[in-house]
Write a protein that holds these residues in place. Sequence first.
Motif, PDB file in Angstrom:
ATOM      1  N   ASP A  55       2.692 -12.095   2.510  1.00 31.19           N
ATOM      2  CA  ASP A  55       2.458 -10.730   2.022  1.00 31.19           C
ATOM      3  C   ASP A  55       1.143 -10.632   1.253  1.00 31.19           C
ATOM      4  O   ASP A  55       0.560  -9.543   1.154  1.00 31.19           O
ATOM      5  N   ASN A  56       0.677 -11.720   0.738  1.00 27.65           N
ATOM      6  CA  ASN A  56      -0.597 -11.732   0.013  1.00 27.65           C
ATOM      7  C   ASN A  56      -1.772 -12.087   0.916  1.00 27.65           C
ATOM      8  O   ASN A  56      -2.912 -12.053   0.478  1.00 27.65           O
ATOM      9  N   ASP A  57      -1.503 -12.419   2.153  1.00 23.00           N
ATOM     10  CA  ASP A  57      -2.553 -12.791   3.097  1.00 23.00           C
ATOM     11  C   ASP A  57      -2.979 -11.544   3.867  1.00 23.00           C
ATOM     12  O   ASP A  57      -2.225 -11.011   4.682  1.00 23.00           O
ATOM     13  N   PHE A  58      -4.205 -11.091   3.616  1.00 24.21           N
ATOM     14  CA  PHE A  58      -4.673  -9.854   4.229  1.00 24.21           C
ATOM     15  C   PHE A  58      -4.762  -9.962   5.744  1.00 24.21           C
ATOM     16  O   PHE A  58      -4.443  -9.013   6.463  1.00 24.21           O
ATOM     17  N   GLU A  59      -5.190 -11.094   6.247  1.00 24.29           N
ATOM     18  CA  GLU A  59      -5.313 -11.274   7.696  1.00 24.29           C
ATOM     19  C   GLU A  59      -3.950 -11.145   8.379  1.00 24.29           C
ATOM     20  O   GLU A  59      -3.821 -10.483   9.407  1.00 24.29           O
ATOM     21  N   SER A  86       0.390  -5.315  11.190  1.00 26.98           N
ATOM     22  CA  SER A  86       0.553  -3.876  10.975  1.00 26.98           C
ATOM     23  C   SER A  86       0.366  -3.136  12.295  1.00 26.98           C
ATOM     24  O   SER A  86      -0.327  -3.586  13.203  1.00 26.98           O
ATOM     25  N   LYS A  87       0.998  -1.981  12.395  1.00 25.42           N
ATOM     26  CA  LYS A  87       0.857  -1.143  13.578  1.00 25.42           C
ATOM     27  C   LYS A  87      -0.425  -0.328  13.433  1.00 25.42           C
ATOM     28  O   LYS A  87      -0.677   0.278  12.394  1.00 25.42           O
ATOM     29  N   LEU A  88      -1.188  -0.353  14.473  1.00 28.21           N
ATOM     30  CA  LEU A  88      -2.481   0.309  14.415  1.00 28.21           C
ATOM     31  C   LEU A  88      -2.436   1.729  14.968  1.00 28.21           C
ATOM     32  O   LEU A  88      -3.464   2.304  15.269  1.00 28.21           O
ATOM     33  N   ASP A  89      -1.283   2.294  15.085  1.00 30.89           N
ATOM     34  CA  ASP A  89      -1.131   3.654  15.564  1.00 30.89           C
ATOM     35  C   ASP A  89      -1.240   4.609  14.370  1.00 30.89           C
ATOM     36  O   ASP A  89      -0.258   4.933  13.706  1.00 30.89           O
ATOM     37  N   TRP A  90      -2.465   5.052  14.098  1.00 28.65           N
ATOM     38  CA  TRP A  90      -2.704   5.889  12.928  1.00 28.65           C
ATOM     39  C   TRP A  90      -2.450   7.359  13.211  1.00 28.65           C
ATOM     40  O   TRP A  90      -2.456   8.187  12.300  1.00 28.65           O
TER      41      TRP A  90
END
Length: 85
Positions: free
Chosen positions: A67-71, A77-81
């Motif tokens: 959870d602390n790893d940004f990569e 994460s879902k890239l459906d904005w």
Amino acid sequence: MAKKKYAPATAAKTADKPATLKDLLGEGTIAKLKEQAAQLKQEEEQRREEARVKAEEERKAERKRLDNDFEHLLNTSKLDWHKFK
């Protein structure tokens, strides 16, 4: 003629049975063995519980690290904005 009863033959059948381990061991020894078996079962259950708790703690630590790893967060994460517009 009267039939003969063979009562001694039935007594001989019970006498011919091989002695079991329970018959050979004393009551005190059997009680000690049962107590030791119960104790071993309890210790095994305790070890399993400790292993389960340890595995759960490791999963929590790994989850916290991810959870602390940004990569990792970016990759998962879902890239459906469009649905957030």
